[in-house]
Design an enzyme around this catalytic site. Structure first.
Site, PDB file in Angstrom:
ATOM      1  N   LYS A   1       0.838  -1.198   0.000  1.00 18.48           N
ATOM      2  CA  LYS A   1       0.000   0.000   0.000  1.00 18.48           C
ATOM      3  C   LYS A   1       0.879   1.257   0.000  1.00 18.48           C
ATOM      4  O   LYS A   1       1.946   1.281   0.614  1.00 18.48           O
ATOM      5  CB  LYS A   1      -0.897  -0.034   1.241  1.00 18.48           C
TER       6      LYS A   1
ATOM      7  N   SER B   1      -9.938  -0.749   7.595  1.00 23.85           N
ATOM      8  CA  SER B   1      -9.301  -0.531   6.288  1.00 23.85           C
ATOM      9  C   SER B   1      -8.694  -1.772   5.665  1.00 23.85           C
ATOM     10  O   SER B   1      -8.304  -1.752   4.500  1.00 23.85           O
ATOM     11  CB  SER B   1      -8.235   0.568   6.404  1.00 23.85           C
TER      12      SER B   1
ATOM     13  N   SER C   1      -9.612   1.568   3.573  1.00 18.53           N
ATOM     14  CA  SER C   1      -8.812   2.394   2.671  1.00 18.53           C
ATOM     15  C   SER C   1      -7.813   1.574   1.842  1.00 18.53           C
ATOM     16  O   SER C   1      -7.242   2.088   0.893  1.00 18.53           O
ATOM     17  CB  SER C   1      -8.045   3.438   3.493  1.00 18.53           C
TER      18      SER C   1
END
Length: 449
Positions: free
Chosen positions: A121, A235, A211
């Site tokens: 990420k 997330s 997220s």
């Protein structure tokens, strides 16, 4: 992913990657044309598990270079072209040279991920040519002084860092009303099972979750062998649910957080995004280790090998709590609001647990323990100039607000390079000055055609 699996015709083997012209046919790399081809020369990367990839590399039926090239080609075909999933914010320019150096190294106890391409990420620092931006225009071009602890562990295990996954900007702490899976630098991540947008051409028909949207979508779409996401509050779990992949929300302190752009040191953690539970266990074996720069990891307790817990009979005798008591219907904040269809799905899941030998215990959580309950949030004025509800109060976690300022300022001071943004105040000032590009509203609900 229907669009990505419609023409499964190509073979990835140790001798390289075959490609057709994108203009002629959507590129599909990794599909095996026959049983013999599967056994002798490759792996179907569109749905291969991490364990499958490990096995093919260990058997020598594929090289890391061919595998990495195949994933890069698939990213080009489906993330950059075709449905344009936008799950990969940046590809590592050194991915292929790194893979080439690992072509003669097979996965082993010491390097279980040798040659395996993995995405991380884009709030996880890498001290290389890649950028670490949290998807924000404010941090466009920003690098990092060093690898985060998570990336160090992946590299030590032999992984090829394939690139950075897109995300909800700043892990969804940027502003009230930002869309799930959207970043000003990377754009909107799309769910691979339903990549089309609403009639407004902005909102996905099916949300990718946030997220860690890019990490989950990339795994679901077969763009990497596995990915790493992060979670503060949902997330990892949300995008895993939305994209049908496996994740683990680790206990804080199990995985080191040094070099991860933070929200809250009380809740932040990194975690795996994979196709199978075994894959998640394989990654936890690599990631769960003390971090000398993260004090909460110093007293961790973990099994020697998480895969030994993969027991088909493992639920027998287990007691699993369900925060819903039929005798206390007014105190049911989690299950009570579910629509009937969702209640039926949950009932089926609970029955499966019971059929496998688990004892299910129904118990309502006291009101004081409700997530978002009394004393856990505060009203914050929505100042987003593009927000639908500008000028009205929204709710935000007290812990997040207080810890964000402290933690993000430390990251920008100690880790970030190549940027003039040095404090949270700088981020706010940049977004205010560039609101038309840096901020985005979440439009009102629009029904698709």
């Amino acid at each position: 992913m229907e669009e990505a699996k419609g023409n499964r015709t190509k073979v990835v083997g140790a001798d390289g990657v075959t490609r057709r012209e994108l203009a002629t046919l959507p590129l599909v790399i990794g599909a095996i044309a026959s049983t013999s081809a599967s056994a002798q020369g490759g792996v179907a990367i569109d749905n291969a598990s991490l364990a499958d990839v490990q096995q093919a590399l260990a058997a020598g039926t594929i090289t890391s270079s061919a595998l990495t090239q195949a994933y890069l080609a698939r990213i080009e075909a489906y993330d950059r072209a075709g449905p344009r999933l936008n799950s990969v914010r940046e590809v590592n320019p050194d991915a292929l040279p790194i893979a080439a150096r690992l072509d003669g190294v097979k996965p082993s106890t010491k390097q279980p991920l040798a040659g395996v391409p993995i995405l991380v990420k884009d709030n996880i620092a890498t001290g290389d040519k890649q950028h670490t931006t949290a998807g924000s225009l404010a941090l466009d071009g920003a690098g990092a002084r060093n690898d985060s602890t998570v990336v160090k562990q992946l590299r030590a295990a032999g992984a090829v860092i394939l690139g950075k996954a897109n995300l909800t900007e700043f892990a969804n702490i940027l502003a009230i009303g930002m869309p799930s899976g959207y970043s000003s630098l990377g754009g909107q991540v799309k769910n691979p099972y339903a990549p089309s947008l609403m009639v407004d051409e902005i909102v996905p028909v099916v949300q990718p979750g946030g997220s860690s949207a890019g990490s989950a979508v990339a795994v679901a779409a077969g763009l990497c062998a596995a990915a790493i996401g992060t979670e503060t509050s949902g997330s990892l779990l949300s995008p895993a649910t939305q994209n049908g992949v496996v994740t683990v929300k680790p206990t804080v302190g199990l995985i080191g957080r040094s070099g991860i752009i933070p929200i809250s040191h009380s809740q932040d953690t990194a975690g795996p995004m994979t196709r199978t539970v075994r894959d998640a266990a394989i990654l936890l074996n690599v990631l769960a280790a003390p971090d000398p720069h993260d004090p909460v990891t110093q007293h961790q307790q973990r099994p020697q090998d998480y895969t030994t817990g993969l027991d088909k009979e493992g639920l027998k005798g287990a007691r699993i709590g369900i925060p819903s008591d039929p005798d206390d219907p007014l105190n049911d904040p989690f299950y009570g609001p579910l629509p009937q269809r969702s209640k039926e799905v949950m009932a089926q899941a609970i029955k499966v647990l019971q059929d496998l030998g688990a004892t299910v215990v129904h118990a309502a959580i006291p009101e004081i323990g409700w997530i978002g309950g009394p004393g856990t949030t505060m009203a914050v004025l929505n100042r987003n100039p593009l927000g639908v509800n500008k000028g009205t109060p929204g709710t935000a976690s007290l812990v997040f607000l207080y810890e964000l300022k402290h933690d993000l300022n430390l990251y920008l001071r100690d880790w970030a390079t190549g940027t003039r943004i040095k404090t949270l105040a700088d981020v706010i000032a940049f977004n205010k000055a560039n609101a038309d590009k840096a901020l985005r509203k979440r439009p009102r609900a629009i029904c698709p055609n």
